[in-house]
Design an enzyme around this catalytic site. Sequence first.
Site, PDB file in Angstrom:
ATOM      1  N   TYR A  73     -26.611  15.967  23.153  1.00 56.61           N
ATOM      2  CA  TYR A  73     -26.113  15.165  24.287  1.00 56.61           C
ATOM      3  C   TYR A  73     -25.044  15.936  25.067  1.00 56.61           C
ATOM      4  CZ  TYR A  73     -23.372  11.619  26.775  1.00 56.61           C
ATOM      5  OH  TYR A  73     -22.682  10.919  27.739  1.00 56.61           O
ATOM      6  N   GLU A  75     -17.779  14.610  25.737  1.00 58.67           N
ATOM      7  CA  GLU A  75     -18.549  15.267  24.681  1.00 58.67           C
ATOM      8  C   GLU A  75     -18.901  16.710  25.054  1.00 58.67           C
ATOM      9  OE1 GLU A  75     -19.390  14.143  21.645  1.00 58.67           O
ATOM     10  OE2 GLU A  75     -18.428  12.202  21.905  1.00 58.67           O
ATOM     11  N   SER A  90     -19.198  14.000  30.683  1.00 62.40           N
ATOM     12  CA  SER A  90     -18.684  13.356  29.464  1.00 62.40           C
ATOM     13  C   SER A  90     -17.699  14.247  28.715  1.00 62.40           C
ATOM     14  CB  SER A  90     -19.874  13.033  28.557  1.00 62.40           C
ATOM     15  OG  SER A  90     -19.442  12.755  27.254  1.00 62.40           O
TER      16      SER A  90
END
Length: 326
Positions: free
Chosen positions: A151, A127, A125
Site C-alpha cells: 500500500y 504510510e 499517505s
Amino acid sequence: MKTAIITGISGQDGAYLARLLLSKDFRVIGVIRQNKSIPIIGLDFLGISKNVELKEINLLDGIAVENLIKEYQPDEFYNLAAQSSVGLSFKSPVATFEFNTISTINILEAIKNHSLTTKFYQASSSEMFGNIGEENLPLKESVLFHPASPYGISKASAHWITVNYREAYGVKACCGILFNHESCLRGENFVIKKIIRTGLEIKEGKSEKLKLGELSVQRDWGYAPKFVEAMWLMLQQDNSNDYLICSGNVISLREITEIVFKKLELDFDKYVEIEASLMRNVELDIIYGDNSKAKNELGWNYDISSNQLIEKLIKDEKEFLEWKKK
Ligand code: NAP
C-alpha cells in the site's frame, strides 16, 4: 456554481468531503465503481445522497476517465479512490498497486490533455514514509520515503506521479500526505473502528472478546471531518504544493484501547486478547507528524487531543449505530 469531482465518494473521506463541498455551493459529482450498489451509506448517514450526482466509472479505463474530464471540465478534482487497507495490500499486492497507481495516472493524463485549469488533489499517505528512524520524528514533508507495505509503495508511486505532472506539465496538483484519521464512517477492518465497535458490542453482550495484533505501535490519529477541510484548503491556494496533514499527537494502540474501555466501563484485562495472526509482516513502530506547514500556509486549524478524539468517536459511533437501526 463550481463543479468538483470526487473519486472514492463511497468511502469515509468521500462522504465528509462531499458534505463540505456542498456546504460551499459546489456541484458534486461522485465517482463510483461500475455496478456499485447504491445507496451509499456514508452519504445517506450525512443526509446528502440526493445532493450528489453519482457516475459509474472504471478508473482503470483511460478512455472513460478522459470522457469524464471532457464532460464536466471540473474546477476541482479530488482523487480519494484507493485500495486503502495496509493489511489487505499484503494479501493483494498486485491489485493494490495496479489500482492505486494506474487510476491516478489516468486522471492526471486526462486533466493534462483536456482541462489544465482543473485543480487536482491526490490522497497521499503517511504510510509512504515507512519504517523511518526515530531521528526523523516528527515527520515533515521533506523526509525521504521508505514505504514498508505494498500500500505504502503504491501511494508513494501515485504521489510522485502527481508531483511529476505538476512539475513537467503545469497541472495544478497537490498531494495531501494524511496520517490516520477516523470517524464512524471508517471501514470495519480499521483498528480504531474495530476497538470502539467491539467495545460497544461487549457492553451489549453481543461480543465476548476484542482480538488485536501488536499493541505497542504508536501513531498519530486524527478526526476525519477536520482532515477533509485541509484537502479543500490545499486547492484554494494560488500555488500548488504538498502538505502533511496530521494531528501532531502520538499515542499507542494500547493506550487508545485502554481509554476506550475505561470510557465504556469495561475491564481491559478481561476482554482484550492478543492474536499472533493479526501481527503484520512489517509493522512501523512509531510515526507522528508536524502539521506546521499546513497550519501556517493553509490556515488549517486542528486542536483535538487524543482523549477528545476518542470521546468524539465513541459518541459518533453510538449515533451511527442508532441511525442504522432505523
Ligand atoms: P476508504 O473509506 O477505504 O474509501 C476508499 C474508496 O476507494 C471507496 O470509495 C472505494 O469504493 C474506492 N475504491 C477502492 N478500490 C477501488 C477500485 N478498485 N475501484 C474503484 N473504487 C475503489 O478510504 P478513506 O479512509 O476514505 O481514504 C480516502 C483516501 O485517502 C484513500 O485513497 C486512502 O488510501 C487515503 N488515506 C486515508 C487515510 C485514512 O486514515 N483514512 C490516511 C491516509 C491516506 P468502494 O466503496 O466501492 O469499495
